[in-house]
Design an enzyme around this catalytic site. Structure first.
Site, PDB file in Angstrom:
ATOM      1  N   LYS A  80       0.863  -1.186   0.000  1.00  0.00           N
ATOM      2  CA  LYS A  80       0.000   0.000   0.000  1.00  0.00           C
ATOM      3  C   LYS A  80       0.893   1.228   0.000  1.00  0.00           C
ATOM      4  O   LYS A  80       1.898   1.274   0.731  1.00  0.00           O
ATOM      5  CB  LYS A  80      -0.870  -0.036   1.252  1.00  0.00           C
ATOM      6  N   SER A 155      -9.317   1.433   3.201  1.00  0.00           N
ATOM      7  CA  SER A 155      -8.522   2.270   2.332  1.00  0.00           C
ATOM      8  C   SER A 155      -7.441   1.516   1.554  1.00  0.00           C
ATOM      9  O   SER A 155      -6.873   2.058   0.595  1.00  0.00           O
ATOM     10  CB  SER A 155      -7.844   3.372   3.149  1.00  0.00           C
ATOM     11  N   SER A 179      -9.366  -0.883   7.491  1.00  0.00           N
ATOM     12  CA  SER A 179      -8.912  -0.707   6.107  1.00  0.00           C
ATOM     13  C   SER A 179      -8.120  -1.858   5.492  1.00  0.00           C
ATOM     14  O   SER A 179      -7.815  -1.818   4.300  1.00  0.00           O
ATOM     15  CB  SER A 179      -8.083   0.576   5.993  1.00  0.00           C
TER      16      SER A 179
END
Lengths: 470, 61
Positions: A80, A155, A179
């Site tokens: 990420k 996210s 997330s």
């Protein structure tokens, strides 16, 4: 042999170690797949194919030379894009960090590389892991691998899409209010938020210091346990890091669930929020599988979701605004609208709100952990619905917060997202398994038993149908 | 707990000027609502969840 892009990380590592497959072959195959399909999914923000292929060649040379190799030697992974990798951009998917180049590896990046992993790229996220899905940023949002018209969760949206699409077998995400578990849920993956302090956050752009967790997303239980084993461990440079000994989380193998006592929190999705009929049925079916395999399930009641969510929001937004305070005033126009809207209430909480919330958190955690005197684990809903259409703002406003993940960021307990099948439209559904602090192995044990009794983790999207541009 | 005295939340004027009064108004309402919902029923001895241990402040080797 399984198609290379659907190989599990542990399978690929075994094949590479025994010279039945080269890291170069695997890395090339994954890069080809990304080139073919990621224009439809937008999972990656940064790819460095030449660098990855060079690393793969070195990995193969090490095997040829019979050097000592790690648990994922020669296996690609991705991060990420709030997690640092030395000399790579870490953009946080934001204009504010568009030119930010990391000086060092995050602790988790270093651990994956030390285990032999090949960094393939950096993945799409909601802006600073909070705002999104956004269409007003320099990069488009990631899309769901099971249908590109749908939200992939967030996210850690690119992490979910990339693993489900067969771009990488392991991706890391972060989880402050759910997330990791949200994209795991919406992409039909395993996603682990381990105990707070289990995994170092050093080198990860913070959202909320006391709630942030780093965790792996994978297609199978075994890979998830392997990835968590690699990234866990004490880091003296992370003030929240715990020095509790890290076990080999893969040692759940063959234990089953017979005789385990599992609490079921139904009021999260039957009273506090009402889940869709298909999600409720999916959960009942999943719980029935655990019971059929010998677990003893009993309904339990804890606080309503709104209590945990309120506590989480006040802590999260207050801490986030401490990080963004200066930029909010000086660089306002560089924020996307979604992040700005979600962040701003944090500037209006007062000091007493924050202190009361962190005191409340301690009380809630103590209360919740009383369950583990009697129960081995707890199961409950993840999302109340399957993924919504990503370009439908009204649906996003309506469904985004309909979830039951924040309680376990508040309490710090391990929470594992586990796929439980698909709705009538072919979109994944998910449950959570929650265990006592530092007992991630129990979550994997239960998930593995469930996985063995079902076929969900063997099912993959057909990207020719789900990921191609119109 | 009666929190009426604390019900209204305020945003720093620098932030309001930066983001505009419309956005600020919505955010203030959300903050006030969340603050009012927070369960403040803490006994006096409940310390915050993330009280630091002395070891966290010691010099790193």
């Amino acid at each position: 042999m399984t198609e290379l892009h659907w190989l599990e990380a542990h399978e690929a590592a075994e094949l590479i170690a025994t010279k039945q497959l080269t890291s170069l072959e695997l890395t090339k195959a994954l890069l080809d797949r990304i080139e073919k399909y990621d224009t439809g999914l937008n999972a990656f923000l940064t790819l460095r194919p030449d660098e990855a292929l060079e690393d793969a060649k070195k990995a193969d040379e090490a095997v040829q030379k019979r050097e000592k190799i790690g648990a994922i030697h020669g296996v690609p992974f991705a991060l990420k894009d709030i997690i640092d990798a030395a000399d790579w951009p870490t953009t946080a998917h934001s204009r504010l960090f568009a030119d930010n180049i990391a000086k060092n590896d995050a602790e988790v990046t270093m651990r994956l590389k030390r285990a032999g992993g090949i960094l393939l790229g950096k993945l799409s996220t909601h802006e600073f892991a909070l705002g999104g899905p956004s269409f007003d940023l320099p990069w488009p949002p990631a899309r769901n691998a099971w249908g590109r018209d749908y939200f992939p969760g967030g996210s850690s949206s690119g992490s979910g899409a990339a693993v489900a699409a067969g771009f990488v077998p392991i991706a890391l995400g972060t989880d402050t209010g759910g997330s990791v578990r949200n994209p795991a849920s919406m992409n039909g993956l395993l996603g682990m938020k381990a105990t707070y302090g289990r995994v170092s956050r050093r080198g990860v752009i913070p959202l909320s210091f006391s709630l942030d967790h780093v965790g792996p997303l994978t297609r199978t239980v075994r890979d998830n346990a392997l990835a968590l084993s690699i990234i866990s461990g004490f880091d003296e440079q992370d003030p929240g890091s715990s020095n509790v000994v890290t076990p080999n989380f893969s040692k759940y193998s063959g234990s089953g669930v017979k005789g385990l006592k599992i609490g079921v929190i139904k009021h999260f999705y039957q009273e506090d929020m009402i889940a869709s009929n298909e999600m409720s049925s999916g959960l009942e079916n999943a719980f029935a599988v655990l019971a059929d395999n010998g677990a003893v399930l009993e309904e339990i009641k804890t606080r309503p979701l709104i209590d945990f969510a309120t506590c989480n929001r006040i802590i999260l937004l207050s801490e986030a605004c401490a990080i963004h305070e200066k930029w909010l005033v000086e660089r306002t126009d560089e924020y996307g609208e979604s992040l700005l809207t979600r962040l701003l209430p944090g500037t209006a909480f007062n000091a007493v709100d924050y202190v009361q919330a962190v005191r409340t958190r301690a009380r809630y955690a103590a209360e919740f952990n009383e369950f583990f005197k009697e129960f081995d684990a707890i199961v409950t809903v993840n999302n109340m619905e399957v993924a919504f259409p990503i370009e439908d703002q009204a649906a996003c406003d309506k469904y985004y917060s309909r979830q039951a993940r924040t309680p376990f960021n508040v309490t710090g307990n391990p929470a594992l997202a586990v796929p439980i099948g698909f709705d009538g439209g072919g979109l994944p559904m998910s449950m959570q398994i929650i265990t006592n602090q530092f007992d991630e192995t129990m979550a994997y044990r239960i998930a593995a038993s469930y996985e063995a009794a079902t076929n969900w983790t063997k099912m993959h999207p057909d990207l020719d149908k789900t990921a191609t541009l119109p | 707990m009666d929190i009426k005295n604390f019900a209204k939340r305020y945003m720093p004027k620098e932030v309001i000027e930066a983001v505009g009064s419309d956005r600020a108004e919505v955010a203030i309402k959300m903050a006030s609502s969340a603050a009012a919902r927070l369960d403040r029923n803490n006994e006096f001895f409940y310390e915050p969840a993330h009280v630091y241990h002395p070891g966290n402040w010691s010099a790193k080797k």
